[in-house]
Write a protein that holds these residues in place. Sequence first.
Motif, PDB file in Angstrom:
ATOM      1  N   ALA A  12       0.830  -1.209   0.000  1.00 26.04           N
ATOM      2  CA  ALA A  12       0.000   0.000   0.000  1.00 26.04           C
ATOM      3  C   ALA A  12       0.853   1.243   0.000  1.00 26.04           C
ATOM      4  N   LYS A  13       0.323   2.318  -0.561  1.00 29.38           N
ATOM      5  CA  LYS A  13       1.052   3.586  -0.620  1.00 29.38           C
ATOM      6  C   LYS A  13       1.112   4.201   0.769  1.00 29.38           C
TER       7      LYS A  13
ATOM      8  N   LYS B 129       1.404   7.348   3.346  1.00 33.56           N
ATOM      9  CA  LYS B 129       0.963   8.743   3.318  1.00 33.56           C
ATOM     10  C   LYS B 129       2.124   9.639   3.696  1.00 33.56           C
TER      11      LYS B 129
ATOM     12  N   SER C 267       1.020   9.106  -5.759  1.00 33.22           N
ATOM     13  CA  SER C 267       0.169   8.970  -4.579  1.00 33.22           C
ATOM     14  C   SER C 267       0.233  10.210  -3.704  1.00 33.22           C
ATOM     15  N   GLU C 268       1.387  10.884  -3.695  1.00 33.63           N
ATOM     16  CA  GLU C 268       1.512  12.112  -2.922  1.00 33.63           C
ATOM     17  C   GLU C 268       0.637  13.206  -3.528  1.00 33.63           C
TER      18      GLU C 268
ATOM     19  N   LEU D 225      -2.105  12.700  -5.327  1.00 33.79           N
ATOM     20  CA  LEU D 225      -3.491  12.330  -5.110  1.00 33.79           C
ATOM     21  C   LEU D 225      -3.939  12.618  -3.684  1.00 33.79           C
ATOM     22  N   SER D 226      -3.001  12.487  -2.733  1.00 31.39           N
ATOM     23  CA  SER D 226      -3.368  12.716  -1.330  1.00 31.39           C
ATOM     24  C   SER D 226      -3.726  14.171  -1.053  1.00 31.39           C
TER      25      SER D 226
ATOM     26  N   GLY E 101      -4.841   1.041   1.777  1.00 28.48           N
ATOM     27  CA  GLY E 101      -4.102   1.819   0.784  1.00 28.48           C
ATOM     28  C   GLY E 101      -4.249   1.230  -0.602  1.00 28.48           C
ATOM     29  N   ALA E 102      -3.344   1.681  -1.497  1.00 25.66           N
ATOM     30  CA  ALA E 102      -3.394   1.244  -2.896  1.00 25.66           C
ATOM     31  C   ALA E 102      -1.987   1.272  -3.479  1.00 25.66           C
TER      32      ALA E 102
ATOM     33  N   ASP F  35       1.240   1.970  -5.883  1.00 27.28           N
ATOM     34  CA  ASP F  35       1.735   3.148  -6.607  1.00 27.28           C
ATOM     35  C   ASP F  35       3.012   2.741  -7.344  1.00 27.28           C
TER      36      ASP F  35
ATOM     37  N   ALA G 138       6.213   4.822  -6.551  1.00 29.97           N
ATOM     38  CA  ALA G 138       6.642   5.038  -5.167  1.00 29.97           C
ATOM     39  C   ALA G 138       7.878   4.245  -4.786  1.00 29.97           C
TER      40      ALA G 138
END
Length: 1098
Positions: A6-7, A9, A181-182, A184-185, A230-231, A233, A236
Amino acid sequence: MEPPPAKRKCGAAGEQPEPGPAAVETLLDLSARRVAETWAFEQVEERFSRVPEPVQKRIVFWSFPRSEREICMYSSLGYHPPEGERDSRVPFNRGLNLLQSGAVDRVLQVGFHLSGIVTEPPGPSEPEHSYHVSISFDRCKITSVSCACDNRDIFYCAHVVALSLHRIRHARQVELRLPISETLSQMNRDQLQKFVQYLISAHHTEVLPTAQRLADEILLLGSEINRVHGAPDPTAGAGIEDANCWHLDEEQIQEQVKQLLSNGGYYGASKQLQSMFNKVREMLRMRDSNGARMLILMTEQFLQDPRLALWRQQGAGMTDKCRQLWDELGALWVCVVLSPHCKLEERALWLQLLKKWNKLDICPLEEGNYSCDSTGTGTTLQPSLNRSPAGIRQTVFGRAIKAAELRWGDCHLQKILSSDCYGLSLKSGSDKLGFDPQGHPLWLGDAFPMACARVDALRSHGYPREALRLAVAVVNAMRLQRRHQLESYKQQKKELLHKGTTTITNLEGWVGHPLDPIGCLCRTFLEACRTEDEGLVLYADSAAEPKKALYQHIPVPSSPGESYFTLALEVALLGLGQQRSMPEGLYAQDKVVRSEEHLIGILDEMELDERLVPVLRKQAALLLDGGPFSGFGEVVFRESVPMHTFARYLFTAMLPYDPDLAYRLALRAMRLPVLETVLPTSDLLHQNPLDSMMANRFPRWFTLGHLETRQCELASAMLTAAKGDPRWQRMVLGSIQQNIHSPALLFKLAQDACKTATPANTPPDTTLLNISLELGLQVMRMTLNTMTWRRREMVRWLVSCATEIGVQALMNIMQNWYTLFTPIEATTIVAVTGTTHATLLRLSLSAGQRDELCSCARTLALQCAMKDPQNCALPALTLCEKNHAAFEAAYQIVLDSAASAGMGHSHLFTVARYMEHRGLPLRAYKLATLAFSHLSIAFNQDTHPALNDVLWACSLSQSLGKNELAAIVPLVIKSVQCAPMLSDILHRWSLPPPGLASLGAGRRGASGAGGKLFTVDKAPLCQLLEAAIAAYVSTTHSRLTHISPRHYGEFIEFLGKARETFLLAHDGHLRFGQFLDNLKQTYKGKKKLMLLVRERFG
């Protein structure tokens, strides 16, 4: 398959610019660079609860590879393609050209993902193409690549190379973003929905099915995707548990190795496989874990080669090229398992694989392939010391399995590797067991080949300094061992010389060894002495000649006055001069030869200077005094490997500096003991030296012919160098006569010596000419009873060589012809060539000398005629034409031989024709009558080879007169039973054939018998007519006994000829009728045949 991690945060932060090239790097960059090399990004996020965005960006920035060397390694196989195709076949060069031409555009780095567009310029027949390239990376390694060109090869395509080099060379120009992912957050729900919808709209044909499937799974409570926090990436970076290694397309490696092995018979396939092995070594040197991965993949494909099972089933040996590749594979595995820095788990995995492969029935053996190709028909006289102990199956992986048990933790070994000054301060005590008297450390923990394998492993795994230190310790141990051996030999020297035999003390020869210990040490030392620097340029100018390696003296830190260059020379000389037994099997023996030639090639590259010459002289002297431990010792083992090739190098190298030592070494090396024991000198003249002398030996010497050729080359080099020095010339001649047993090689030596002795426009070297003649005489004696297709060439050359020396040499070989030549050679070549006008002019003889030489040739001819009258009578008569007494003597020899059945009818007829040609018809007639006494022509021999001779003799007798004709008729009747031949003779005597009357008139005049026709009803032809009729009658009955219908036509024609002969008699018509009636009555059962007879003859 486990779901991707998972990505993590991350908090948001501002962007920090990259420092300029001239600025001092900030602490942030220094620390980010270090972290980017060693930590996975997931590990950074787990370690710190919040990582600021500037820190993230600097870690992401420094995570891309910073060296072009790895890019080059993964985009070039390393083999040289054909001229003119280098740019088109080397991806690194192509990628570099694309970069320099501005073909890279729209480069974007998002986290640990790099993408861009690379445009191929248009070609003569191709339009411009643009390719989308994607690269993933982690901890300064490229972990995956993707290119729209769909390249299917082992290594990176040119477009991946161009994008990678762009990122390395123009890093500040690349747009850099944090992992997606960063970004998108930082979006709210509406922004995320808009983002997703726009993404789907832009790529709806590709991603719409996937988007719908993911939406369905997310909306389904309890689905697997909802159970994962999570998802994933892809930008990442890798996780903590992910392997950190460069991208390697395993499937393509397997496919390409399989394809190359299927084309194993082609030279290019072997070269490419060897280049792949070199790539493995290059990876090992870069300490890249893919080296072992690639080797495992290659090994598995090698073991799946279908030819292995076929070779094993047939009991046949594999091809040399394939065998060499397997040897390289085994040596590489030794290098891999001896890695100084590998983990215990890795070594355990490798050992497990090696043991599994080792147990396979198809796994090639280290010696002898699948067949016992060294098996002979005789019994072994001495067990080979190069064989594995009885019952042990040694495969190509056997040494790697043993090497895997070795460790690097020994305290003494670690100290050797860590310092150049270790041991120099020790003075005494028990600690000196691992040191020589000068305090230099020794490595005695392994056998010499395995110690050298350690050196090779250090060098191959990127530890050149440590490899040099261990190599010096191994050489010091060699020196100490040799010193002890020399001391031991001095104590038992008298006993060994008295026995005249010795044994091999070493279990394995160093030259031709599977681990190549001598070559390993030499390469290690010489690499430290190279003057040129290695760069990233794959290939030099294609038109330029390959440059000769240049070396310089690099001092050995622990040994003042020594250099790595001198150590390389010393090691090569010591290894090549080691006395070692010839291994069993064709391939093992061929490998010894190739390894020796390779090492000598290395020596040829080393230009001797004032520091190398003393080393060369010292080692050469030690080789002469080395006893049973040296191949140049006074007594050597019967089956030890000959030193001819090595001695030729030593002789050539030392001749300018120490001629005496050079000749002593070369003369000592001329021996070939295995031939001396098989073929004693006393039996040389009674054996066939052209046959294989080793055909019934065990083990067989498959390379004996090659070794004898090298022996000949050494002798030729000495003879050429000794020109003008009679003392050395005679010593070399004695060694040649004692040690060389091949007539073909001796003849070549004689030719070379003669050519060297007679240069153009300068006086000849008389001593060398005489040596050439002596060698030629030895060849004549050796091949006298074993005729070869080159024998005539040898005889002609010997006569010309004797002519170069002078008339006395020519007369000597004529007077002693019976020990040198066959009678026919002596008469047709020696005597004829020695008395030709050209030879007499070249010798510039006086009248008396010319008469003496011709008299000698005539005496030779008469002796040969007495010994072999059939073949030598006519040449003897020809040679004696100008001397009446000699000619009469030769003629008498012919008569005596004819009377004693020493000559057959064909030879007598030949001599008779010669006499007629000389104007001696009565002598010709006499010889013809003698020939009839040895002739017999049966009734069915219509095409007898003597037919023309018989007709000629009859014509001769008719031309001489009635008495001669009357005397020869009974001889013809007695010797010839063939009816058609008798009829032909009868017609020739009774009817004037074309040209015969004029021929007779020309010889005897109008009143002679040549113009007179004889009647068949009077003597002497009436007897011949009755004989011809009787022959037709008997032949007819013989033919009718086993006649078949397909021969009826021939028989009718035969009867027609018979009637012609019957009709020559006055009552011939009546007699032929009675003959036919008898046939019809006797053979009335053959109705069809008799019907044909009635139709033709009534």
